[in-house]
Design a protein around this motif. Structure first.
Motif, PDB file in Angstrom:
ATOM      1  N   VAL A 388       0.861  -1.183   0.000  1.00  0.00           N
ATOM      2  CA  VAL A 388       0.000   0.000   0.000  1.00  0.00           C
ATOM      3  C   VAL A 388       0.898   1.235   0.000  1.00  0.00           C
ATOM      4  N   MET A 389       0.619   2.165  -0.898  1.00  0.00           N
ATOM      5  CA  MET A 389       1.372   3.415  -0.995  1.00  0.00           C
ATOM      6  C   MET A 389       0.392   4.586  -0.941  1.00  0.00           C
ATOM      7  N   VAL A 390       0.715   5.579  -0.139  1.00  0.00           N
ATOM      8  CA  VAL A 390      -0.088   6.812  -0.058  1.00  0.00           C
ATOM      9  C   VAL A 390       0.830   7.999  -0.280  1.00  0.00           C
ATOM     10  N   ASP A 391       0.496   8.815  -1.264  1.00  0.00           N
ATOM     11  CA  ASP A 391       1.269  10.006  -1.573  1.00  0.00           C
ATOM     12  C   ASP A 391       2.740   9.657  -1.839  1.00  0.00           C
ATOM     13  N   GLY A 392       2.938   8.483  -2.468  1.00  0.00           N
ATOM     14  CA  GLY A 392       4.284   8.055  -2.820  1.00  0.00           C
ATOM     15  C   GLY A 392       5.058   7.393  -1.703  1.00  0.00           C
ATOM     16  N   ARG A 393       4.456   7.262  -0.544  1.00  0.00           N
ATOM     17  CA  ARG A 393       5.132   6.643   0.608  1.00  0.00           C
ATOM     18  C   ARG A 393       4.585   5.248   0.843  1.00  0.00           C
ATOM     19  N   VAL A 394       5.466   4.259   0.940  1.00  0.00           N
ATOM     20  CA  VAL A 394       5.047   2.880   1.173  1.00  0.00           C
ATOM     21  C   VAL A 394       4.680   2.711   2.642  1.00  0.00           C
ATOM     22  N   LEU A 395       3.437   2.292   2.895  1.00  0.00           N
ATOM     23  CA  LEU A 395       2.950   2.090   4.258  1.00  0.00           C
ATOM     24  C   LEU A 395       2.756   0.613   4.588  1.00  0.00           C
ATOM     25  N   LYS A 396       2.733  -0.215   3.559  1.00  0.00           N
ATOM     26  CA  LYS A 396       2.633  -1.652   3.765  1.00  0.00           C
ATOM     27  C   LYS A 396       3.386  -2.326   2.639  1.00  0.00           C
ATOM     28  N   HIS A 397       4.155  -3.367   2.956  1.00  0.00           N
ATOM     29  CA  HIS A 397       4.902  -4.080   1.922  1.00  0.00           C
ATOM     30  C   HIS A 397       5.069  -5.526   2.330  1.00  0.00           C
ATOM     31  N   ARG A 398       4.862  -6.411   1.348  1.00  0.00           N
ATOM     32  CA  ARG A 398       4.935  -7.849   1.579  1.00  0.00           C
ATOM     33  C   ARG A 398       4.020  -8.273   2.725  1.00  0.00           C
ATOM     34  N   GLY A 399       2.847  -7.621   2.757  1.00  0.00           N
ATOM     35  CA  GLY A 399       1.822  -7.990   3.730  1.00  0.00           C
ATOM     36  C   GLY A 399       2.018  -7.442   5.122  1.00  0.00           C
TER      37      GLY A 399
END
Length: 443
Positions: A388-399
């Motif tokens: 999940v990315m918001v405004d270009g910032r990754v907030l969730k990765h690989r679950g």
């Protein structure tokens, strides 16, 4: 969800800063870029929820067997007034973490219980503490009138907490249930128009509000594309014509309407009259908190009613009118449009903000992938949200959440629930959790 591009296979997306810079085949990544391997995955714009009572997050699941009457009895009349500013903070903080984890990159906090300015500050503090995108819908449904709108509280919030720039992550609107044509309601609506504040209202709720509410809002000049009517179910065709002529939006919460009894989800009416639609989750105290469930509930309600009416006439539906693509549009661009953010988010379009969700396709439920849109709507779930990315910032990765503090969120919400339970007698809690069953309906 960009209508000019459609669904693109084997395509790359380049994000620079907060913005989608380009979309195309075999894009060359700059030397310094971070590369997220999305081979075989599905990339879609983040979901946009246009109506969620986030202050109720600590009471998740308690209303599984409630009707709307049960909700007012327990949540509104008894438990809402118990909430302190710190409970609002805990609920909104956990609500934001929950939304981001599920791929809801923009969530509207329909803040029903802003009893004091301190409650409102706590809500905004929580929304800004998690780097997701949010709309603070300032409301005070427990107040006897709309004096709280014009007494300086809203102006103070606008001056101190919001810059007026629509591209900031947390923006503001008013949440006002205008149920009767009073002078203070007119003044509050005029206040919102003078400040160019969008407004959201529960409308068309069976037994509470009907056509007269829509006629009053239209008569004051309040209905416009920046006005969102939540549910808008128990209305006549005349009211839908008024809504359509004004350009106002509808937020449909199908799980809520089907279980609570506000009225039947009006997707067919919206199509007939050309009314823009977005989707919402309402409250996790009652329903599920993910957009996958909302899209399915919306399709199920629309199609189920169409089949029932056809069968009553001795006929069969040959082709479904509401499509999987339609509800995915409701959940993304529809929500962005309702919040006035459709130039910023809602589709994977160069120049828009990078609010993106990547779904795995190597899970049993997503293997094989033949129809991307149909599988997002009918096969995918929370567990498939990989990045999940918001405004270009990754907030969730690989679950795994990487931009939000789940441990802190859990601690705060558990402490809040412990406090609320200390104020709710055990007998009252059990009565609320287990309302008596109703009579069996005959169909």
């Amino acid at each position: 969800m960009d209508p000019r591009r459609g669904v693109l296979p084997d395509t790359d997306v380049l994000v620079r800063g907060a913005t989608i810079e380009s979309v195309g085949k075999q894009l060359r990544a700059p030397a310094h870029a971070t590369v997220i391997d999305a081979a075989g995955a599905l990339l879609l714009p983040g979901f946009v929820d246009t109506h969620r009572h986030m202050s109720e997050t600590a009471l998740r699941g308690v209303g599984a067997d409630w009707t709307l009457g049960n909700y007012f009895q327990w949540m509104v009349q008894k438990w809402g007034p118990l909430m302190r500013p710190e409970d609002i903070y805990a609920a909104d903080y956990m609500g934001m973490v929950d939304a981001v984890n599920d791929g809801v990159t923009t969530v509207t906090d329909w803040s029903y219980a802003m009893l004091t300015p301190e409650h409102a500050d706590a809500a905004v503090d929580a929304l800004t503490a998690v780097p997701g995108r949010a709309r603070f819908a300032y409301g005070n449904g427990l107040a006897p009138d709309f004096g709280w709108v014009v007494d300086g509280r809203v102006d103070r919030m606008l001056k101190n907490r919001f810059t007026g720039r629509r591209d900031q992550l947390v923006t503001m609107q008013l949440a006002m249930d205008v149920n009767s044509p009073t002078d203070d309601a007119r003044k509050a609506l005029e206040f919102a128009r003078d400040r160019d504040l969008p407004v959201t209202t529960h409308a068309g709720v069976f037994g509470f509000t009907g056509d007269a509410q829509i006629e009053f809002l239209a008569g004051t000049g309040s209905l416009s594309p920046s006005y969102t009517l939540v549910h808008a179910a128990a209305l006549t065709d005349d009211a839908y014509r008024i809504i359509a002529d004004s350009g106002a939006q509808i937020s449909i919460a199908a799980e809520s309407e089907l279980n609570g009894g506000q009225g039947y989800p009006p997707t067919a009416k919206a199509r007939r009259f050309g009314i823009p639609v977005s989707l919402s989750l309402d409250t996790v105290a009652w329903w599920s908190g993910d957009m996958f469930s909302m899209m399915r509930a919306t399709l199920n309600a629309d199609r189920g009613l169409a089949h029932l009416r056809a069968h009553e006439a001795g006929k069969a539906v040959e082709n479904n009118a509401l499509r999987a693509h339609d509800v995915l549009e409701y959940a993304t661009m529809g929500g962005a449009r309702a919040l006035g953010l459709d130039r910023l988010i809602g589709s994977i379009t160069p120049g828009k903000r990078a609010d993106l969700v990547m779904l795995r396709t190597d899970t049993p439920a997503m293997t094989p992938t033949s129809n991307p849109v149909g599988q997002v709507v009918f096969q995918a779930g929370r567990g498939d949200v990989d990045t999940v990315m918001v405004d270009g910032r990754v907030l969730k990765h690989r679950g795994t959440l990487v931009g939000a503090d789940l441990r802190r969120a859990r601690r705060l919400i558990e402490e809040s629930l412990e406090y609320l339970r200390s104020k709710i007698p055990d007998r009252e809690w059990e009565q609320a959790m287990n309302p008596p069953p109703g009579a069996t309906a005959r169909y």
